[in-house]
Design a protein around this motif. Sequence first.
Motif, PDB file in Angstrom:
ATOM      1  N   ASP A   1     -31.244  -7.128   9.423  1.00  0.00           N
ATOM      2  CA  ASP A   1     -29.839  -6.281   9.003  1.00  0.00           C
ATOM      3  C   ASP A   1     -29.857  -4.972   9.568  1.00  0.00           C
ATOM      4  O   ASP A   1     -30.800  -4.396   8.702  1.00  0.00           O
ATOM      5  CB  ASP A   1     -29.359  -6.874   7.580  1.00  0.00           C
ATOM      6  N   ILE A   2     -29.237  -4.521  10.520  1.00  0.00           N
ATOM      7  CA  ILE A   2     -29.585  -3.067  10.823  1.00  0.00           C
ATOM      8  C   ILE A   2     -28.258  -2.378  10.555  1.00  0.00           C
ATOM      9  O   ILE A   2     -27.174  -2.626  10.731  1.00  0.00           O
ATOM     10  CB  ILE A   2     -29.687  -3.128  12.508  1.00  0.00           C
ATOM     11  N   VAL A   3     -28.712  -1.171   9.996  1.00  0.00           N
ATOM     12  CA  VAL A   3     -27.655  -0.254   9.299  1.00  0.00           C
ATOM     13  C   VAL A   3     -27.479   1.146  10.120  1.00  0.00           C
ATOM     14  O   VAL A   3     -28.647   1.720   9.995  1.00  0.00           O
ATOM     15  CB  VAL A   3     -27.818  -0.015   7.885  1.00  0.00           C
ATOM     16  N   GLU A   4     -26.390   1.423  10.665  1.00  0.00           N
ATOM     17  CA  GLU A   4     -26.375   2.815  11.300  1.00  0.00           C
ATOM     18  C   GLU A   4     -25.749   4.024  10.121  1.00  0.00           C
ATOM     19  O   GLU A   4     -26.165   5.217  10.452  1.00  0.00           O
ATOM     20  CB  GLU A   4     -25.356   2.811  12.243  1.00  0.00           C
ATOM     21  N   GLU A   5     -25.143   3.575   8.999  1.00  0.00           N
ATOM     22  CA  GLU A   5     -24.459   4.562   8.199  1.00  0.00           C
ATOM     23  C   GLU A   5     -25.692   5.142   7.541  1.00  0.00           C
ATOM     24  O   GLU A   5     -26.614   4.684   6.887  1.00  0.00           O
ATOM     25  CB  GLU A   5     -23.526   3.877   7.384  1.00  0.00           C
ATOM     26  N   ALA A   6     -25.320   6.467   7.234  1.00  0.00           N
ATOM     27  CA  ALA A   6     -26.257   7.267   6.193  1.00  0.00           C
ATOM     28  C   ALA A   6     -26.112   6.794   4.696  1.00  0.00           C
ATOM     29  O   ALA A   6     -26.672   7.315   4.055  1.00  0.00           O
ATOM     30  CB  ALA A   6     -26.203   8.689   6.458  1.00  0.00           C
ATOM     31  N   GLU A   7     -24.915   6.456   4.529  1.00  0.00           N
ATOM     32  CA  GLU A   7     -24.729   6.068   2.879  1.00  0.00           C
ATOM     33  C   GLU A   7     -25.282   4.631   2.457  1.00  0.00           C
ATOM     34  O   GLU A   7     -25.130   3.698   3.103  1.00  0.00           O
ATOM     35  CB  GLU A   7     -22.985   5.961   3.054  1.00  0.00           C
ATOM     36  N   TYR A   8     -25.755   4.879   1.480  1.00  0.00           N
ATOM     37  CA  TYR A   8     -26.528   3.579   1.057  1.00  0.00           C
ATOM     38  C   TYR A   8     -25.401   2.562   0.457  1.00  0.00           C
ATOM     39  O   TYR A   8     -24.533   2.879  -0.097  1.00  0.00           O
ATOM     40  CB  TYR A   8     -27.515   4.024  -0.401  1.00  0.00           C
ATOM     41  N   SER A   9     -25.972   1.210   0.640  1.00  0.00           N
ATOM     42  CA  SER A   9     -25.148   0.391   0.194  1.00  0.00           C
ATOM     43  C   SER A   9     -25.885  -0.868  -0.060  1.00  0.00           C
ATOM     44  O   SER A   9     -27.093  -0.966   0.539  1.00  0.00           O
ATOM     45  CB  SER A   9     -23.956  -0.266   1.177  1.00  0.00           C
ATOM     46  N   ASP A  10     -25.664  -1.696  -1.142  1.00  0.00           N
ATOM     47  CA  ASP A  10     -26.507  -2.787  -1.627  1.00  0.00           C
ATOM     48  C   ASP A  10     -26.399  -3.955  -0.624  1.00  0.00           C
ATOM     49  O   ASP A  10     -25.076  -4.504  -0.434  1.00  0.00           O
ATOM     50  CB  ASP A  10     -26.182  -3.170  -2.947  1.00  0.00           C
ATOM     51  N   ARG A  11     -27.583  -4.202   0.264  1.00  0.00           N
ATOM     52  CA  ARG A  11     -27.262  -5.347   1.121  1.00  0.00           C
ATOM     53  C   ARG A  11     -28.152  -6.410   0.666  1.00  0.00           C
ATOM     54  O   ARG A  11     -28.163  -7.437   1.500  1.00  0.00           O
ATOM     55  CB  ARG A  11     -27.985  -4.617   2.523  1.00  0.00           C
ATOM     56  N   SER A  12     -28.146  -6.661  -0.566  1.00  0.00           N
ATOM     57  CA  SER A  12     -29.076  -8.056  -0.948  1.00  0.00           C
ATOM     58  C   SER A  12     -28.608  -9.162  -0.651  1.00  0.00           C
ATOM     59  O   SER A  12     -28.921 -10.304  -0.308  1.00  0.00           O
ATOM     60  CB  SER A  12     -29.501  -7.711  -2.427  1.00  0.00           C
ATOM     61  N   ALA A  13     -26.911  -9.260  -1.019  1.00  0.00           N
ATOM     62  CA  ALA A  13     -26.331 -10.441  -0.851  1.00  0.00           C
ATOM     63  C   ALA A  13     -26.459 -10.787   0.731  1.00  0.00           C
ATOM     64  O   ALA A  13     -26.501 -11.989   0.950  1.00  0.00           O
ATOM     65  CB  ALA A  13     -24.889 -10.349  -1.291  1.00  0.00           C
TER      66      ALA A  13
END
Length: 163
Positions: A63-75
């Motif tokens: 799961d690749i994230v570009e954004e600098a802001e943290y988000s819970d990606r566990s689900a």
Amino acid sequence: MIDIIRGASEKPVSTEALINFVENANITEGVLYTGDPIISGVEDKSSLDALLITTENGVIVFDIVEEAEYSDRSALRDELYNIVLQRLIGYKELAVRRGQLKANISVLTIAPAWIKSVFQDDETIIDTVDFHRFIENSKQENLTQEDYRKLLQAIQAITNLKS
């Protein structure tokens, strides 16, 4: 040796970071697919950002994230795990026993723009050190070369990927 199969990516900066992590990891043999490979299902099309299949670690879904802001990606990681497991479990040659595969399936979030913090978990990779630690700690000793070959064939069959 790692083969890297690049597709068009909507997340180019983080995808390049992932490629760098993989190229510099101590992985003997594997294939990294990047660029939004799609796993097709009857009812849905679920997008995976990248897949790494190795002799040492089995299947790693990214799961690749570009954004600098943290988000819970566990689900999301749980959903991606279930999608890949459901597609592979139908291959008898990949099963050890009922509901269990010979190959490990791991799901990682790649977020190089995030700042290391207390929110980071073991399934979030921010830098090369995190990736190397995961690769070393998730080694699988019992995946034979034949199992690896069958795993690659199954991955290609359930996706639109070709190596």
